[in-house]
Write a protein that holds these residues in place. Structure first.
Motif, PDB file in Angstrom:
ATOM      1  N   GLN A  87      35.040  53.208  36.747  1.00 25.91           N
ATOM      2  CA  GLN A  87      35.007  52.172  35.723  1.00 25.91           C
ATOM      3  C   GLN A  87      36.234  52.222  34.829  1.00 25.91           C
ATOM      4  OE1 GLN A  87      31.252  52.762  33.757  1.00 25.91           O
ATOM      5  NE2 GLN A  87      30.086  51.724  35.358  1.00 25.91           N
ATOM      6  N   ASN A  88      36.738  53.413  34.543  1.00 26.67           N
ATOM      7  CA  ASN A  88      37.898  53.517  33.653  1.00 26.67           C
ATOM      8  C   ASN A  88      39.203  53.221  34.368  1.00 26.67           C
ATOM      9  OD1 ASN A  88      37.241  54.691  30.744  1.00 26.67           O
ATOM     10  ND2 ASN A  88      35.739  55.517  32.180  1.00 26.67           N
ATOM     11  N   ALA A  89      39.302  53.552  35.653  1.00 28.21           N
ATOM     12  CA  ALA A  89      40.483  53.145  36.416  1.00 28.21           C
ATOM     13  C   ALA A  89      40.561  51.625  36.480  1.00 28.21           C
ATOM     14  CB  ALA A  89      40.422  53.745  37.820  1.00 28.21           C
ATOM     15  N   PHE A  90      39.411  50.982  36.683  1.00 32.77           N
ATOM     16  CA  PHE A  90      39.356  49.521  36.707  1.00 32.77           C
ATOM     17  C   PHE A  90      39.729  48.939  35.347  1.00 32.77           C
ATOM     18  CE2 PHE A  90      37.077  45.579  35.928  1.00 32.77           C
ATOM     19  CZ  PHE A  90      37.392  44.819  37.048  1.00 32.77           C
ATOM     20  N   ALA A  91      39.174  49.497  34.296  1.00 36.68           N
ATOM     21  CA  ALA A  91      39.404  48.966  32.954  1.00 36.68           C
ATOM     22  C   ALA A  91      40.876  49.058  32.552  1.00 36.68           C
ATOM     23  CB  ALA A  91      38.541  49.715  31.944  1.00 36.68           C
ATOM     24  N   ASN A  92      41.561  50.114  32.980  1.00 35.36           N
ATOM     25  CA  ASN A  92      42.946  50.298  32.547  1.00 35.36           C
ATOM     26  C   ASN A  92      43.855  49.207  33.085  1.00 35.36           C
ATOM     27  OD1 ASN A  92      44.441  52.532  30.990  1.00 35.36           O
ATOM     28  ND2 ASN A  92      45.809  52.113  32.705  1.00 35.36           N
ATOM     29  N   THR A  93      43.775  48.949  34.388  1.00 37.44           N
ATOM     30  CA  THR A  93      44.669  47.948  34.987  1.00 37.44           C
ATOM     31  C   THR A  93      44.250  46.532  34.613  1.00 37.44           C
ATOM     32  OG1 THR A  93      43.345  48.097  37.014  1.00 37.44           O
ATOM     33  CG2 THR A  93      45.366  49.388  36.926  1.00 37.44           C
ATOM     34  N   SER A  94      42.959  46.255  34.644  1.00 37.99           N
ATOM     35  CA  SER A  94      42.513  44.888  34.352  1.00 37.99           C
ATOM     36  C   SER A  94      42.831  44.501  32.910  1.00 37.99           C
ATOM     37  CB  SER A  94      41.013  44.762  34.617  1.00 37.99           C
ATOM     38  OG  SER A  94      40.263  45.640  33.801  1.00 37.99           O
ATOM     39  N   SER A 164      39.721  56.287  42.555  1.00 35.25           N
ATOM     40  CA  SER A 164      40.452  55.777  41.395  1.00 35.25           C
ATOM     41  C   SER A 164      41.473  54.727  41.814  1.00 35.25           C
ATOM     42  CB  SER A 164      41.150  56.931  40.665  1.00 35.25           C
ATOM     43  OG  SER A 164      40.218  57.843  40.140  1.00 35.25           O
ATOM     44  N   THR A 165      42.108  54.946  42.961  1.00 31.75           N
ATOM     45  CA  THR A 165      43.065  53.967  43.470  1.00 31.75           C
ATOM     46  C   THR A 165      42.373  52.651  43.786  1.00 31.75           C
ATOM     47  OG1 THR A 165      44.432  55.729  44.420  1.00 31.75           O
ATOM     48  CG2 THR A 165      44.758  53.501  45.273  1.00 31.75           C
ATOM     49  N   MET A 166      41.226  52.718  44.453  1.00 32.74           N
ATOM     50  CA  MET A 166      40.492  51.502  44.806  1.00 32.74           C
ATOM     51  C   MET A 166      40.137  50.674  43.579  1.00 32.74           C
ATOM     52  SD  MET A 166      37.024  51.050  47.108  1.00 32.74           S
ATOM     53  CE  MET A 166      35.905  51.793  45.915  1.00 32.74           C
ATOM     54  N   LEU A 167      39.616  51.344  42.544  1.00 29.60           N
ATOM     55  CA  LEU A 167      39.221  50.595  41.343  1.00 29.60           C
ATOM     56  C   LEU A 167      40.421  50.138  40.534  1.00 29.60           C
ATOM     57  CD1 LEU A 167      36.313  49.876  40.504  1.00 29.60           C
ATOM     58  CD2 LEU A 167      36.482  51.616  42.259  1.00 29.60           C
ATOM     59  N   ALA A 168      41.509  50.904  40.540  1.00 32.68           N
ATOM     60  CA  ALA A 168      42.711  50.452  39.845  1.00 32.68           C
ATOM     61  C   ALA A 168      43.264  49.193  40.498  1.00 32.68           C
ATOM     62  CB  ALA A 168      43.767  51.570  39.849  1.00 32.68           C
TER      63      ALA A 168
END
Length: 270
Positions: A87-94, A164-168
């Motif tokens: 969730q945090n990897a996704f939140a950072n890039t988005s 982490s790569t996938m969600l980023a």
């Protein structure tokens, strides 16, 4: 009599095939974004993970439950850690992309001589670092409260990095597609959260009935969490080899999609 000075004619700067300075600068910018507000980006997710763990341990009787021969809390902890990382990897890039688009400063990244692939990697690395930082902090916080063995550290490292790569990368796709914060919230609430919660984070997929078990195994998030959990407790619900391949293939596809979106200027170039 002195001759007037004549300015030298400008000449183009020759860049290497990879703009290492630009890539490093973008990665460092994305990393500093979340480090400067670490109470929101690292400490808060760790507290949320600990609260989830406390609820399942105390309010729902998790301390006395078993998943096969594994105490439920030892089964639960890796799933919670991986969920928080994702969730945090996704939140950072988005959030980075959407904020830049809404504020109009996305041009600061588009103007420098940085290629589409370098932008994809730079933004993604920022999300990956945040995911790994949250995961490491979560492990350190949960270790005093539960028995968390390390059976296969190579699986922990692989699935932490690939997850982490996938969600980023998903965050990049969502951020580039979104035109405002409401769009990004929709992606988070209707795609990322359900896929995370329905991936075996809180339960064993083997206990699901036939159709639901098949649906769970079709979810890439399942392999991310299942392989990460296997690294700790040595037990998995799925086929480990399939999980390794699925994670690599999904990440490669998402990387290609992100590259094409940046290369074509999808919703970031007029």
């Amino acid at each position: 009599m002195n001759k007037p000075l004549v300015a030298a004619a400008p000449f183009p700067r020759n860049l290497d095939p990879v703009n290492w300075l630009g890539l490093w600068t973008l990665t460092w910018k994305e990393t500093k974004r979340f480090v400067k507000v670490y109470t929101q980006t690292i400490i808060a997710p760790v507290i949320t993970t600990l609260l989830f763990y406390t609820v399942f341990a105390l309010a729902l009787g998790g301390a006395s439950r078993m998943i096969g021969d594994i105490p439920y809390l030892s089964f639960l902890a890796p799933g919670l850690i991986m969920m928080s990382m994702a969730q945090n990897a996704f939140a950072n890039t988005s959030s980075s992309i959407v904020i830049s688009k809404v504020q109009g400063n996305i041009v600061d990244v588009l103007m420098p001589p940085i290629s589409a692939l370098e932008m994809t990697i730079g933004y993604s690395l920022g999300g990956i670092v945040r995911g790994l930082a949250v995961g490491t902090a979560s492990i350190l916080v949960l270790v005093p409260f539960t028995h968390l063995p390390v059976e296969h550290p190579e699986y922990i490292a692989y699935h932490a990095l690939m997850g982490s790569t996938m969600l980023a990368l998903l965050g990049l796709i969502g951020g580039l597609w979104s035109e405002k914060f409401d769009h990004m919230a929709a992606v988070q609430n209707f795609i990322i959260m359900p896929a995370t919660f329905l991936s075996g984070t809180f339960y064993s997929a083997d206990r699901l009935p036939g159709a639901w078990k098949l649906l769970c195994h079709l979810n890439p998030f399942f392999y991310m969490i299942d392989g990460f959990r296997y690294g700790f407790i040595g037990v998995s619900d799925g086929t480990l080899g399939v999980g390794l391949i699925v994670m690599a293939v999904v990440d490669a596809i998402l990387l290609l999609i992100c590259y094409r979106m940046f290369a074509t200027g999808y919703k970031i170039k007029s």
